[in-house]
Scaffold this active site. Sequence first.
Site, PDB file in Angstrom:
ATOM      1  N   GLU A 143       0.846  -1.189   0.000  1.00  0.00           N
ATOM      2  CA  GLU A 143       0.000   0.000   0.000  1.00  0.00           C
ATOM      3  C   GLU A 143       0.884   1.244   0.000  1.00  0.00           C
ATOM      4  OE1 GLU A 143      -4.072   1.418   2.203  1.00  0.00           O
ATOM      5  OE2 GLU A 143      -2.383   0.904   3.469  1.00  0.00           O
ATOM      6  N   GLY A 277       3.058   1.420  10.751  1.00  0.00           N
ATOM      7  CA  GLY A 277       2.737   0.786  12.019  1.00  0.00           C
ATOM      8  C   GLY A 277       2.270  -0.632  11.797  1.00  0.00           C
ATOM      9  N   MET A 279      -0.178  -3.159   8.576  1.00  0.00           N
ATOM     10  CA  MET A 279      -0.827  -3.177   7.271  1.00  0.00           C
ATOM     11  C   MET A 279      -1.821  -4.325   7.204  1.00  0.00           C
ATOM     12  SD  MET A 279      -1.276  -1.906   4.345  1.00  0.00           S
ATOM     13  CE  MET A 279      -2.494  -2.606   3.235  1.00  0.00           C
ATOM     14  N   HIS A 313      -7.676  -2.302  15.011  1.00  0.00           N
ATOM     15  CA  HIS A 313      -7.756  -1.466  13.802  1.00  0.00           C
ATOM     16  C   HIS A 313      -7.548  -2.305  12.547  1.00  0.00           C
ATOM     17  CE1 HIS A 313      -7.056   2.444  11.633  1.00  0.00           C
ATOM     18  NE2 HIS A 313      -6.414   1.625  10.824  1.00  0.00           N
ATOM     19  N   GLU A 314      -6.484  -3.098  12.554  1.00  0.00           N
ATOM     20  CA  GLU A 314      -6.179  -3.894  11.355  1.00  0.00           C
ATOM     21  C   GLU A 314      -7.219  -4.974  11.114  1.00  0.00           C
ATOM     22  OE1 GLU A 314      -3.949  -2.658   9.479  1.00  0.00           O
ATOM     23  OE2 GLU A 314      -3.363  -1.260  11.058  1.00  0.00           O
ATOM     24  N   HIS A 317     -10.232  -3.626   9.445  1.00  0.00           N
ATOM     25  CA  HIS A 317      -9.987  -3.446   8.009  1.00  0.00           C
ATOM     26  C   HIS A 317     -10.384  -4.677   7.190  1.00  0.00           C
ATOM     27  CE1 HIS A 317      -8.183   0.387   7.238  1.00  0.00           C
ATOM     28  NE2 HIS A 317      -7.186   0.224   8.084  1.00  0.00           N
ATOM     29  N   GLU A 336      -9.733   3.895   6.371  1.00  0.00           N
ATOM     30  CA  GLU A 336      -9.036   4.290   7.591  1.00  0.00           C
ATOM     31  C   GLU A 336      -9.965   4.892   8.639  1.00  0.00           C
ATOM     32  OE1 GLU A 336      -6.341   3.092   8.036  1.00  0.00           O
ATOM     33  OE2 GLU A 336      -5.537   2.722   6.039  1.00  0.00           O
TER      34      GLU A 336
END
Length: 876
Positions: A143, A277, A279, A313-314, A317, A336
Amino acid sequence: MKRGFLSFAFFMLLAGLALAQRLPELAVPENYQLTFAPDFERDNFTGDETIQVRVLKPTAEIVLNAAEIEFGEVIVSSGGDTQVAKVTLDATKEMATLALEHVIGPGAATVHIKYLGILNDELRGLYLGKDKDGRKYAVTQLEATDARRAFPSFDEPEYKATFDLTVIADRGHVAISNAKVLSDAPGPGEAKHTVKFATTAKMSSYLVALAVGHFECVEGEADGIPIRVWGTPGTKPDATYALEVAERCMKYFNRYFSIKYPFEKLDMIGLPDFSAGAMENTGFITYREVLLLLDDKKASVGLHQTVAVVIAHEMAHQWFGDLVTMKWWDDVWLNEGFATWMENKAVGAWKPEWHLELDDVQQTMATLNVDALQSTRPIHQAAETPAQIQELFDGIAYGKAASVLRMLEAYLGPEVFRAGVDEYLKQHSYGNATADDFWKALAVVSKKPVDRVMPTFVKQPGAPMVGLQTQCSSGSSTTTLSQKRYFFDRVVFQAGNDELWQVPACMKEGGLAGDRGQKCVLLTKKEESITVPGCGPWVMANAGAQGYYRTGYSSEAIRAIGRDAERDLSPAERIVLLSDSWASVSVGEQQIGDYLALAEGLQNDRTRAVLEEVMAQLEYISDHLVTDADREGYEQWVRRLLRPVARELGWQPKAGESDETRTLRSQVMHALGYAGRDPEVLAEARNLTEQSLEDPGSVDHTVAFTAFTLAALNGDAALYDKVMTHLHKRDASLEEYYLYFKALAQFSDPNLLQRTLEYAISPSVRSQDILSLIASVMENPRGTKLAWDFVRKHWPDLEKVSGGFTSGEVVAATSSICDASTRDEVEGFFAVHKVPTAERTLKQSVEKMNYCVDLKSQQTGRLSSWLEHRGGASGR
């Protein structure tokens, strides 16, 4: 993607600086068959690729993205005809044109490519990393626009396809990818083995992931989904916490969404060399190892929280970004912002005692500060080149988008919002979507004007300040709300503007119990009036602290609310009140004494997040607004304010105390030692630092960072040398390593800070950490000018040794400068030394410098008068 571990990971990724354009609409991929064979002796890899495409119209060429790829034979087959393509490379556009002798018609076609790629040291594409023992590994970071460095591809998010990966790896090496392993067979030859992976779900090219090297894992599962956490040899004991977090989050997300985890398995890996941090690659998330692996028994509360939130968070996603992907990078907030909005929900459900809902409010206040700049951007922002795309990964895409989503959730109600999100995911699963698709889905489900409210926050920059005036008559109060865009620039703010938002605003009136004193409206005009029963002594215009807007209060109003704040406002509302008060100070609507009096009124508050808000501002004032003549008086006032809570907490953790208390202790001691220069605190910080250096396990890691930072303030060369020695100890944990690493930037002695700067560009520092260390020195007021001079002197070296990193982190750090002459130097320097991925960052840094210079000019004298009125002699 998640950015940030303290200041180690900057909100910028690696990026190609070349201009680029969109691929011509000639064909779309349906499946890639990819074979990678990394060669760690030559630091390259061979690739064999077959792309099944659907040709859209008659054409004599197919255009792919490719960068740093050496093409071998290229064969295109269509309709029974096979042609050898002639390859023309355009390095500027990062494209390869496959020219054909005969036109091929619409329909199925196959592109077969043999090629050679580089295992680069720039932490992008398929790149080369090393563990602490020097063993090499290969891993991807694709990314936003770097899949083209790993394989020729349709490297745009809308070109989703399935992928079949095969890896020819050295014997003893592990291979991990997006999908499950189908087979692992010896050969070719005795030194190799071949790993074939299952076909992936349909996904974008930037989500392809591969890791090849010496790795080990712990295994678990949640809701029948296998979960593994990987690391380099010796890290297995530190992976158990991450596994527990992943299992908890998996169960939470499977309950929250109507669509269960949409992939077959989940792998996560912590890597020593990693630019971002973390991906969110589909089914295989990659992390910087300090954001995944920790000693569960010894690690600080902060690191436990950071790791948990990054994992959440990941994993979020996997739904927002992987299952449903934005059509183009201008809507990257759909990835995001959603993941940022969701991360604290999942962790908070597991650890409610952390009160992460207050961190959400703090994030909103911090993002409003970014949005107060003229150089901010709308959430939806056009971008075409790789550099422009990389600039989109900023606080607006993460923080503002998440804050606006939280406001929308409060406006619609949590269950209605959740139903709308589910509808959006169902409509676009395994496909792409736009911002319009999202808010249309919520408008249909909620039957509220989401499609009118959201564009005002997504498609225009900035945020409103809601002003209010209240009059009481005949037992009812009429509040007139007004709105205008808030800017830090006083002149621009006072000039007014034409922008208009549709603001879901909730008011709270003092002195009225329950719902009688609350009223929510949708503010759609420049000015509207609302009447509520009763006449309270004050009105707060962001009840519940869910709104994405500032509130403008007069000095009289802020004093009235402040008198009742501890009793009548929730902790979240107190955070908003403090932040809004400072925003008014910044534009001259209040005086700095109004803010400091409000802080005094909250001195009995023991809420971690509320005191954080106060103490961060006290440290900013200490760094930039206090004159030498007022220094002692200000420090005495800070000591009077914070000593009571510090004495309650003490330095040593107590049995059974909460994580919030442990964190609060660390922060109170830091503010008391830093802004208050409390001699007792500084002395004990030095003692604890020496104790920790002797025996790292003897000092609570949650207070260790504070101790080291304060000890460095007056630290001498002997202490510096001890820290440096421990930094290079092989048995130091990751958290200990970064504790020592960050301490090097906190000393006051310019000779020691110069040593830190020289160390930053030495071979001892990993490329991902070089710029963060230099930036940390620049953010230290004692090192700002020193670091800036170092940057100018060593700019060519920095561009070289940072291994392809953009220098955006250094550009961002210049925002800590607070004098006009150095600001002019910064503008002049970067006018010549362009950083394409940080053009907006530079503008924002200059604005922040201007803001600080202006604030100093307008409030320093007022601070002096306020301190004189309060008296400082009693501070000891």
